[in-house]
Scaffold this active site. Structure first.
Site, PDB file in Angstrom:
ATOM      1  CB  CYS A 331      -0.802  -0.110   1.545  1.00 32.82           C
ATOM      2  SG  CYS A 331      -2.446   0.613   1.134  1.00 32.82           S
ATOM      3  CG  HIS A 431      -3.966  -3.794   3.218  1.00 28.85           C
ATOM      4  ND1 HIS A 431      -2.655  -3.710   4.451  1.00 28.85           N
ATOM      5  CD2 HIS A 431      -3.691  -2.805   2.490  1.00 28.85           C
ATOM      6  CE1 HIS A 431      -2.171  -1.436   4.091  1.00 28.85           C
ATOM      7  NE2 HIS A 431      -3.434  -1.311   3.397  1.00 28.85           N
TER       8      HIS A 431
END
Length: 494
Positions: A331, A431
């Protein structure tokens, strides 16, 4: 249906509120009770994407698992994600609504309380029991005005409160008595009992203190929960406590402990693996020699990118790659590995642009709309049969030629992330990258660990939830708990 509601408040942060709510949800589920977790307000950078598409605290997703439910935004109607020392992104019913400083949020609390009570009402209509987690401590008297996280909520819905304290910190009796002393008369009357958490030793030596506590306060001690060594349960927000180096580790992983690190539960599988020594490296620590560096997610990507450079990580990553090491960015970490990060709208701070570390040919622009998805897919390299599953939570949109060599292919037809041409640098928005057993094995092999022992993080989490419920069964006054939840006279069917 009108639910029985019980709230767990703590004398301090990390007293065990999240764990006790998780345990009670599973304990009630075992008895056939339709139970839901609830946290009115959570301040955390560990979050999850709920089944209804919104964002909630990660701890409430785990509590939902304990209750046998898919995560829902009603389980955590207000989520605050700090983006500075004085401000946070405010998320209401799963959607970001504003960035507010502390004073502005204090004024916003009336609106936030309306959202809290709306979620509370919906849960009480759908479930037989609601187990509520407070935030921080109810004795923070400077926050009492317009409180929605602890006694303000309990007063509004008229529910009983259990107070939990961590004996492993020391001073447990002072914590409990001092907390009661700082509550109003009405708030003290709402506390129906105490739980002491993380006890290790001979309970007989503690008993005189428990007897004194009950005489002094007039409140019952509902039980003493033992210190559960080796318990796997995701941390709500704070970085996990450092563990001793693993003697049998064959792969060393370093993760910079960014000031605004988010979703550090991404590393739980690495930390749990017996052959992997995964360490968070904080300020003042020299980036260590290792096999794999992972740049984590960040709530303030440009500020944390500057922090990386100031603490020597730019040079450390260059040296690491020169000697054949591997690097992963997740991310915000993916964004940092690119050529530049642009924030024209000032979403994470002052508007502007920052040069990236330059290991992937891409640039990222932060845009107002946050992308929230639960996703599944496979690797686009190495072992293409290895499945991945997790979630995306990001404002950044990345563009550039590096994306033509993706890291992952999702089942919805999208490609994700990038793998450098030399195969040493991998970036992804996913994630939960390490959470699936096949994905973990493939990534460990890519990083240099051949023949890694299998590890199933989901099974570990489930076993941890079961251990917590067993501890409630063995060490708490379950007869009293049953009466509070109406089990002696209620038909409890899920």
């Amino acid at each position: 249906m009108s639910a029985r509601v019980l709230m767990v408040q703590g004398c301090t942060s990390d007293a065990g509120k999240s764990a006790l709510v998780t345990a009670l949800c599973r304990w009630l589920r075992r008895r056939g009770v339709a139970v839901a977790p609830f946290k009115p307000q959570n301040m955390a950078l560990n979050s999850a994407v709920a089944a209804d598409g919104g964002e909630i605290g990660r701890a409430q997703a785990v509590q939902a698992q304990a209750a046998g439910l898919a995560p829902h935004t009603d389980f955590n109607p207000i989520l605050l994600k700090p983006n500075s020392d004085t401000g946070a992104q405010v998320i209401v019913h799963g959607r970001a609504v504003a960035n507010l400083d502390a004073r502005a949020y204090h004024d916003y609390k009336r609106t936030a309380m309306a959202a809290v009570l709306a979620s509370h009402a919906r849960l009480c209509e759908r479930f037989q029991a609601v187990v509520v987690e407070g935030a921080g401590s109810p004795a923070e008297i400077n926050l009492r005005d317009r409180d929605i996280a602890n006694m303000g909520y309990a007063e509004a819905v008229d529910c009983p409160v259990v107070l939990i304290a961590d004996i492993d910190r020391g001073g447990v009796f002072a914590h409990l008595v001092g907390t009661l002393a700082l509550l109003s008369h009405r708030e003290r009357a709402r506390v129906v009992g105490f739980v002491i958490n993380r006890f290790r030793g001979d309970i007989a030596l503690l008993q005189p203190g428990l007897d004194w506590l009950e005489r002094e306060t007039g409140k019952p001690v509902l039980g003493v929960l033992p210190y559960l060594h080796g318990l796997h349960l995701e941390a709500e927000d704070a970085l996990p406590r450092a563990a001793a180096a693993k003697a049998g580790a064959r792969l060393r992983v370093a993760v910079p402990a960014l000031p605004r690190i988010s979703n550090h539960n991404d590393f739980d599988a690495l930390r749990a693996h017996p052959q992997v020594d995964c360490r968070f490296v904080g300020p003042g620590e020299t980036p260590p020699a290792c096999d794999l560096i992972v740049l984590p997610g960040s709530k303030s990507t440009r500020a944390d990118l500057d922090w990386l450079r100031r603490h020597g990580w730019g040079e450390a990553i260059a040296r690491h790659l020169r000697y054949g090491g591997r690097v992963i960015g997740i991310c915000g970490g993916l964004q940092m590995l690119g050529r530049a990060v642009h924030d024209p709208h000032g979403i994470e701070g002052e508007p502007g642009s920052s040069a990236g570390l330059g290991w992937l040919e891409l640039e990222t622009t932060l845009e107002p709309h946050k992308q929230l998805r639960n996703v599944r897919g496979r690797f686009a390299f190495d072992d293409e049969s290895a499945t991945v599953a997790g979630y995306e939570i990001h404002c950044g949109v990345s563009r550039g030629p590096a994306l033509q060599r993706p890291a992952l292919r999702f089942d919805d037809g999208r490609d994700d992330g990038a793998l450098s041409a030399d195969g040493q640098v991998l970036g992804t928005y996913l994630h939960g990258l390490f959470d699936q057993p096949q994905a973990l094995a493939a990534l460990l092999r890519w990083a240099g660990l051949e023949g890694a022992e299998p590890l199933d993080l989901g099974a570990l989490r489930e076993a941890g939830i079961e251990r917590l419920a067993d501890a409630v069964e063995a060490h708490l006054d379950t007869a009293r708990l049953a009466r509070w939840f109406g089990l002696e006279d209620a038909a409890c069917t899920a």
